[in-house]
Write an enzyme that holds these catalytic residues in place. Structure first.
Site, PDB file in Angstrom:
ATOM      1  N   VAL A  96       0.831  -1.201   0.000  1.00 23.24           N
ATOM      2  CA  VAL A  96       0.000   0.000   0.000  1.00 23.24           C
ATOM      3  C   VAL A  96       0.865   1.251   0.000  1.00 23.24           C
ATOM      4  CG1 VAL A  96      -1.977  -1.167   1.032  1.00 23.24           C
ATOM      5  CG2 VAL A  96      -0.289  -0.095   2.530  1.00 23.24           C
ATOM      6  N   HIS A 109      -4.068  -4.257  -2.885  1.00 28.68           N
ATOM      7  CA  HIS A 109      -4.603  -4.108  -1.526  1.00 28.68           C
ATOM      8  C   HIS A 109      -4.841  -2.652  -1.136  1.00 28.68           C
ATOM      9  CE1 HIS A 109      -2.812  -8.341  -0.534  1.00 28.68           C
ATOM     10  NE2 HIS A 109      -3.886  -8.403  -1.271  1.00 28.68           N
TER      11      HIS A 109
HETATM   12  N1  APR Z   1      14.003  -8.486   0.174  1.00 31.19           N
HETATM   13  C1  APR Z   1      13.114  -9.349  -0.372  1.00 31.19           C
HETATM   14  N2  APR Z   1      12.255 -10.081   0.339  1.00 31.19           N
HETATM   15  C2  APR Z   1      12.285  -9.938   1.680  1.00 31.19           C
HETATM   16  C3  APR Z   1      13.184  -9.060   2.328  1.00 31.19           C
HETATM   17  C4  APR Z   1      14.080  -8.307   1.514  1.00 31.19           C
HETATM   18  N3  APR Z   1      14.952  -7.443   2.022  1.00 31.19           N
HETATM   19  N4  APR Z   1      12.957  -9.153   3.665  1.00 31.19           N
HETATM   20  C5  APR Z   1      11.974 -10.039   3.821  1.00 31.19           C
HETATM   21  N5  APR Z   1      11.560 -10.519   2.634  1.00 31.19           N
HETATM   22  C6  APR Z   1      10.516 -11.489   2.311  1.00 31.19           C
HETATM   23  C7  APR Z   1      10.196 -12.499   3.412  1.00 31.19           C
HETATM   24  O1  APR Z   1      11.094 -13.596   3.318  1.00 31.19           O
HETATM   25  C8  APR Z   1       8.759 -12.880   3.073  1.00 31.19           C
HETATM   26  O2  APR Z   1       8.710 -13.967   2.167  1.00 31.19           O
HETATM   27  O3  APR Z   1       9.327 -10.777   2.109  1.00 31.19           O
HETATM   28  C9  APR Z   1       8.212 -11.619   2.369  1.00 31.19           C
HETATM   29  C10 APR Z   1       7.224 -10.848   3.202  1.00 31.19           C
HETATM   30  O4  APR Z   1       6.097 -11.620   3.441  1.00 31.19           O
HETATM   31  P1  APR Z   1       4.844 -11.023   4.225  1.00 31.19           P
HETATM   32  O5  APR Z   1       5.323 -10.319   5.448  1.00 31.19           O
HETATM   33  O6  APR Z   1       3.877 -12.119   4.400  1.00 31.19           O
HETATM   34  O7  APR Z   1       4.296  -9.889   3.226  1.00 31.19           O
HETATM   35  P2  APR Z   1       3.365 -10.062   1.949  1.00 31.19           P
HETATM   36  O8  APR Z   1       3.587 -11.367   1.274  1.00 31.19           O
HETATM   37  O9  APR Z   1       3.520  -8.827   1.141  1.00 31.19           O
HETATM   38  O10 APR Z   1       1.942 -10.056   2.620  1.00 31.19           O
HETATM   39  C11 APR Z   1       0.787 -10.092   1.824  1.00 31.19           C
HETATM   40  O11 APR Z   1      -0.554  -9.713   3.754  1.00 31.19           O
HETATM   41  O12 APR Z   1      -1.051  -8.648   5.762  1.00 31.19           O
HETATM   42  C12 APR Z   1      -1.229  -8.654   4.420  1.00 31.19           C
HETATM   43  O13 APR Z   1      -2.199  -6.974   3.182  1.00 31.19           O
HETATM   44  C13 APR Z   1      -0.948  -7.385   3.695  1.00 31.19           C
HETATM   45  O14 APR Z   1      -0.284  -7.090   1.385  1.00 31.19           O
HETATM   46  C14 APR Z   1      -0.021  -7.798   2.590  1.00 31.19           C
HETATM   47  C15 APR Z   1      -0.308  -9.271   2.438  1.00 31.19           C
END
Ligand code: APR
Length: 232
Positions: free
Chosen positions: A89, A105
């Site tokens: 977002v 989202h």
């Molecule tokens: N570079 C790339 N990836 C990374 C880094 C980095 N520096 N640091 C962490 N990650 C990875 C983690 O390993 C994980 O797989 O980013 C991912 C983050 O996952 P989530 O926290 O689950 O985020 P996301 O997949 O975007 O969540 C989806 O969940 O809560 C909701 O609406 C919210 O859009 C979000 C959705």
């Protein structure tokens, strides 16, 4: 004709810009109860708390800068026809210069009037850009309704999903960056990629999906994007 790259991003692409992801250790969902601050029921129970949660995140976004991964994704537009589909977002893809960004989202810098308990529909022209301003209980839209974040809460449908499916289904290459692929329907999008399209996934963690087409670049977003550019 230029090849089409579709990029699907999640919180990980913005991690190196100082934004906590959601599900990593120390992530947002360890600090906050998702049911309270980011669900449809939470909004109905305590809208003030939800507004404050998003006010804080909006304020953090004001000075945030895109990192080398956002910039590299924007740079793909020089040689490719690029669509970015983001679960984020924040507006860091736009700040980096990406011109076609679909926010699955919602967007932190926007709000819209709330409708009813069961009606979350909205018209595009009802959406208001508030930039980095705070939004409080009692702040009303021109139609007299309370303003709510222009965010897809848990428990709400994802209006942009059909558009995203169409984009992925026309990809020559699919690039996925920094998402745990745990939240549907976004997590299932890669399955719509044509059988001929290679899929690259940049994430430092092990992937929870198995698809023979996926090449996992196990790295943070900035380093992973460099590697991806070499592989292209
Ligand atoms: N570079 C790339 N990836 C990374 C880094 C980095 N520096 N640091 C962490 N990650 C990875 C983690 O390993 C994980 O797989 O980013 C991912 C983050 O996952 P989530 O926290 O689950 O985020 P996301 O997949 O975007 O969540 C989806 O969940 O809560 C909701 O609406 C919210 O859009 C979000 C959705």
């Amino acid at each position: 004709m230029k090849k089409r790259i579709v990029v699907l991003t999640g919180a990980g692409v913005s991690a190196e810009s100082g934004f906590a992801t959601f599900r990593d250790s120390g992530g947002l969902w360890e600090q906050y109860n998702v049911e309270d601050v980011a669900s449809h029921d939470g909004w109905l129970r305590n809208p003030g708390l939800v507004l404050d949660f998003y006010n804080a995140r909006r304020a953090q976004l004001k000075d945030a800068k895109p990192n080398a991964a956002h910039l590299a994704i924007a740079g793909l537009e020089k040689d490719y026809d690029v669509d970015v589909i983001t679960q984020n977002v924040d507006n860091l893809h736009e700040k980096a210069g990406s011109t076609r960004v679909l926010h699955l989202h919602g967007e932190l810098t926007k709000v819209r009037p709330e409708k009813g308990i069961y009606d979350i529909s909205f018209q595009e022209d009802e959406v208001i850009d508030v930039g980095y301003e705070e939004v409080k209980l009692g702040d009303l839209a021109p139609n007299g309704r309370q303003l709510r974040p222009h965010i897809v809460f848990f428990g709400e449908s994802v209006p942009a999903i059909e558009k995203a499916i169409d984009m992925v289904s026309r990809a020559d290459i699919l690039l996925i960056v920094g998402t745990s692929l745990q939240v549907y329907p976004a997590a299932g999008l890669y399955r719509y990629a044509p059988a001929s399209a290679p899929i690259y996934l940049i994430d430092p963690a092990d992937v929870s999906v198995y698809d023979r087409r996926i090449t996992h670049i196990k790295a943070v977003a900035t380093a992973g994007m460099q590697k991806f550019l070499e592989l292209l």
